[in-house]
Design a protein around this motif. Structure first.
Motif, short mmCIF file in Angstrom:
data_model
loop_
_atom_site.label_atom_id
_atom_site.label_comp_id
_atom_site.label_asym_id
_atom_site.label_seq_id
_atom_site.Cartn_x
_atom_site.Cartn_y
_atom_site.Cartn_z
N SER A 129 -0.68 -9.19 4.14
CA SER A 129 -0.47 -8.84 5.77
C SER A 129 -0.13 -7.67 6.05
N ASP A 130 0.45 -6.66 5.24
CA ASP A 130 0.32 -5.27 5.66
C ASP A 130 -0.85 -4.50 5.32
N TYR A 131 -1.96 -5.20 4.80
CA TYR A 131 -3.37 -4.66 4.37
C TYR A 131 -3.05 -3.81 3.25
N ILE A 132 -2.10 -4.21 2.34
CA ILE A 132 -2.02 -3.34 1.13
C ILE A 132 -2.50 -4.21 0.08
N LEU A 141 0.09 -17.38 -2.12
CA LEU A 141 -0.74 -17.07 -2.93
C LEU A 141 -0.40 -18.20 -4.45
N TRP A 142 -1.52 -18.78 -4.96
CA TRP A 142 -0.99 -19.69 -5.92
C TRP A 142 -2.24 -19.18 -7.07
N ASP A 192 2.98 -12.30 3.58
CA ASP A 192 1.85 -13.31 3.62
C ASP A 192 0.75 -12.62 2.86
N TRP A 193 -0.30 -13.62 2.39
CA TRP A 193 -1.57 -12.77 1.73
C TRP A 193 -2.48 -13.38 2.56
N ILE A 194 -3.53 -12.48 2.90
CA ILE A 194 -4.84 -12.68 3.60
C ILE A 194 -5.93 -12.89 2.92
#
Length: 711
Positions: free
Chosen positions: A257-260, A211-212, A241-243
């Motif tokens: 990516s952990d849905y947090i 993420l930027w 990772d960011w989703i």
């Protein structure tokens, strides 16, 4: 079709909606048949129907059945139509004053949707407040519109410049060229998820999603650990990772990516979901130091002096809070969530004797040097020469309102010898007392109302000028347009003099008006006083027969009211206040205007300290309890203070927090104080509004991702 406000979700008729977006005052949605529907405000043709008539029902826009996505900004809209797999067309319509439609011009465009780039395969679009960004099928990222905050990632650029002079009206690729997955445009900042090779994969096959963010960063909305604006994409450190990411007005949220979920940026209304309420009525620890000697609060920042543990006569200077004009003295405009030490003009550690904070400026007197001098330095906002810009003539300080030269204490306020012993500064003017023996009073800055005691009044004076040259002065205070000072006329004769703005009787020399609710013309005095005028007090309960002209011990001014201690009438001091009382700030019962000095509480009260803020005041009395009165809309009076329906307290009320208060400071909407325990440890506490970090506890905003609460 109703235009009434709704506080619960309202069902929009017709089924099969596919995607939806909300702008500032309008909404659009795409149905599963590919048709586009919009409703709401339409004054800039943001609905895309070619007109400017608002619609309070869903209205189909055009007849196309190929819309796939929609994103709305402030009075403009953008959407993507899938003509074919290889032809995804991008259209924008509505407000175009800053080139936010991407059409190569900033002229108004009230026609139906206009294609941004012909036959170009676009993948995603995000419309911000006045800029937009989109990703092509090749995963390149393009932005256009308002560029004044760095939100387009275009360099060089002058941050905070007039947007009309800094906008880009055609899509411009974000550098460096990368593979971008998604983008979100906010109000002055942009965030995007990038696809990169996994550095831990030696084969270079695995990918990670980073993420930027870039652009405006006043309150940490970029999540990079600072509040410095950035014109190039900067990575947010995170292990996963960011989703997904979404940018708001001054905050950002994202899911990994952990849905947090994580949020960062401003927390004024609890938008970070961390359970913090910014306006706090309970005093919170300013920091963990136990050596605070004094503290002073400006509008959005607080500064204080700490005693060196091994040298009690030496004091270091610390400041924290809002810093939009460089008022913290750290060489930048980065806000600070906790107090930071302020260095001397040569960049090294220095010791200080006195500090005063204005609205967006600060002045401090350096500790006596070996040659016996005590230099005075001022820094921060300089809109009315409150920094004494006679220094500009020597090329030392720029006279402009907000420039880097004024972000550090680097230039002395020099008139004759550098032997300053007290300084006070306000929003627009500054005064100081020089020389232990002669005690000369000097003032500079705004003189619109004669607050510099210069006749006739002028707009401003950048040069420190003496007040009643040859006289000695005990104390001085500055309000928003007026000045009061105590003159030494003999060993025990201390007279009070005021001058400047007098629209709310803040000078304390007005005759009694017959009707304070509807004062007649000329009351308060419509002619401000540009020469010092002596103030007298009428004693309560016939303690003496005649008014008192002397016996003044100290004086402090708020926005348009004034308070002072006088001990002539009886052996203990009495606190008098006068001026604007519309918010109870005079503390004598709730008159709109108190035109002459009146006693606060009663003659049996012993005052240890008192402090005036913009429209609130607090005091410590003989039992070391804290009392406050005036405006309480931001809990600046602390919690147990009784207030009326308008959030004010017209008389001093006890705050039920601790009984060891020593000294106080009041800002615009917050207060601070120093407590001292039985061991002599002196700790600082603050309460009230914390939206600019002025409480020093780090709860105003977060500069790095903060995990969302699970409760």
């Amino acid at each position: 079709g109703s235009l009434t406000s709704g506080f619960e979700p309202t069902k929009i008729l017709y089924a099969s909606w596919e995607t939806i977006s909300a702008g500032t005052n309008h909404s659009c949605a795409v149905k599963d048949d590919g048709t586009l529907w919009c409703w709401g405000n339409n004054d800039k043709s943001q609905l895309g129907d070619g007109g400017t008539t608002e619609s309070n029902i869903t209205k189909q826009i055009g007849t196309e059945t190929s819309w796939t996505s929609i994103s709305l900004g402030n009075q403009f809209s953008c959407g993507i139509r899938a003509i074919s797999d290889s032809d995804q067309q991008l259209y924008c319509w509505g407000q175009n004053n800053l080139g936010q439609l991407g059409l190569g011009t900033n002229t108004p465009k009230e026609a139906l949707q206009t294609e941004v780039a012909s036959a170009t395969p676009w993948k995603a679009i995000s419309a911000g407040d006045s800029h937009a960004c989109a990703i092509k099928q090749d995963q390149s990222l393009w932005c256009w519109g308002n560029a004044s905050q760095g939100q387009l990632a275009i360099s060089p650029i002058t941050i905070d410049a007039d947007p009309l002079n800094q906008f880009v009206s055609t899509p411009t690729q974000v550098e460096p060229v990368s593979k971008w997955l998604s983008v979100s445009a906010g109000n002055g900042h942009t965030c995007s998820i990038k696809v990169e090779p996994d550095p831990e994969d030696p084969d270079g096959i695995e990918e990670i999603h980073t993420l930027w963010c870039w652009g405006k960063n006043t309150v940490g909305q970029l999540g990079v650990g600072t509040t410095s604006h950035l014109v190039t994409p900067t990575k947010i450190d995170h292990d996963n990772d960011w989703i997904s990411v979404s940018t708001g007005n001054q905050h950002t949220c994202a899911v990994d990516s952990d849905y947090i979920g994580y949020c960062w940026g401003i927390n004024e209304y609890g938008q970070l979901a961390n359970g913090v309420i910014l306006d706090t009525s309970k005093p919170s620890l300013f920091d963990d130091s136990e050596t605070w000697d004094m503290i002073d609060s400006g509008e959005l920042h607080t500064c204080g002096l700490k005693t060196e543990l091994n040298s009690p006569t030496l004091k270091t200077l610390w400041c924290g809070g809002g810093n939009g004009y460089g008022q913290l003295g750290i060489g930048s405009t980065a806000n600070k969530s906790v107090p930071v030490q302020i260095k001397g003009p040569d960049g090294s550690l220095k010791y200080w004797e006195n500090v005063s904070t204005g609205h967006h400026n600060t002045c401090a007197i350096q500790n006596k040097e070996a040659d016996g001098t005590r230099p005075l330095y001022c820094w921060g906002r300089n809109s009315t020469n409150q920094l004494a810009t006679d220094m500009a003539m020597a090329g030392l300080v720029d006279t402009k309102e907000n420039v880097p030269q004024n972000w550090t204490p680097h230039a002395k306020i020099s008139v004759g010898s550098d032997d300053w012993i007290k300084v006070v500064t306000s929003a627009s003017h500054t005064c100081g007392i020089k020389n232990d023996t002669n005690r000369e009073l000097w003032c500079w800055g705004d003189n619109t109302y004669g607050q510099l005691a210069q006749n006739p009044a002028t707009s401003k004076n950048p040069n420190p000028t003496p007040v009643l040259a040859g006289q000695k002065w005990l104390d001085v205070t500055v309000g928003n347009g007026h000045t009061c000072a105590i003159k030494i006329d003999g060993s025990n004769i201390h007279t009070l003099w005021c001058w400047g703005l007098n629209d709310k009787a803040q000078l304390g020399n007005e005759p009694l008006a017959p009707d304070l609710e509807n004062p007649p013309p000329g009351f308060p005095n419509e002619n401000d006083v540009d020469v010092p005028t002596q103030i007298t007090v009428t004693p309560p309960n016939a303690l003496v027969i005649t008014p008192s002209n002397d016996g003044w011990l100290s004086i402090k001014a708020g926005n348009k009211y004034t308070c002072g201690l006088n001990n002539t009438i009886k052996s203990e001091e009495l606190l008098f206040c006068w001026g604007d009382d519309s918010l109870g700030q005079v503390g004598t019962g709730g008159e709109l205007i108190t035109n002459i000095p009146k006693v606060v509480l009663d003659e049996n009260t012993i005052w240890l300290d008192y402090e005036t803020g913009q429209n609130s005041a607090c005091a410590v009395i003989n039992n070391k309890r804290l009392f406050c009165w005036g405006d309480n809309n931001n809990s600046q009076l602390t919690s147990n203070v009784a207030s009326d329906d308008e959030g004010t307290s017209h008389t001093p009320e006890s705050a039920a927090f601790f009984d060891d208060w020593q000294t106080l400071a009041m800002g615009k909407n917050h207060g601070c104080g120093i407590r001292e325990d039985d061991l002599g440890n002196r700790t600082a506490y603050c309460w009230g509004e914390g939206a600019e970090y002025q409480l020093g506890d780090g709860n105003a905003w977060k500069e790095t991702p903060l995990r969302l609460s699970l409760e």
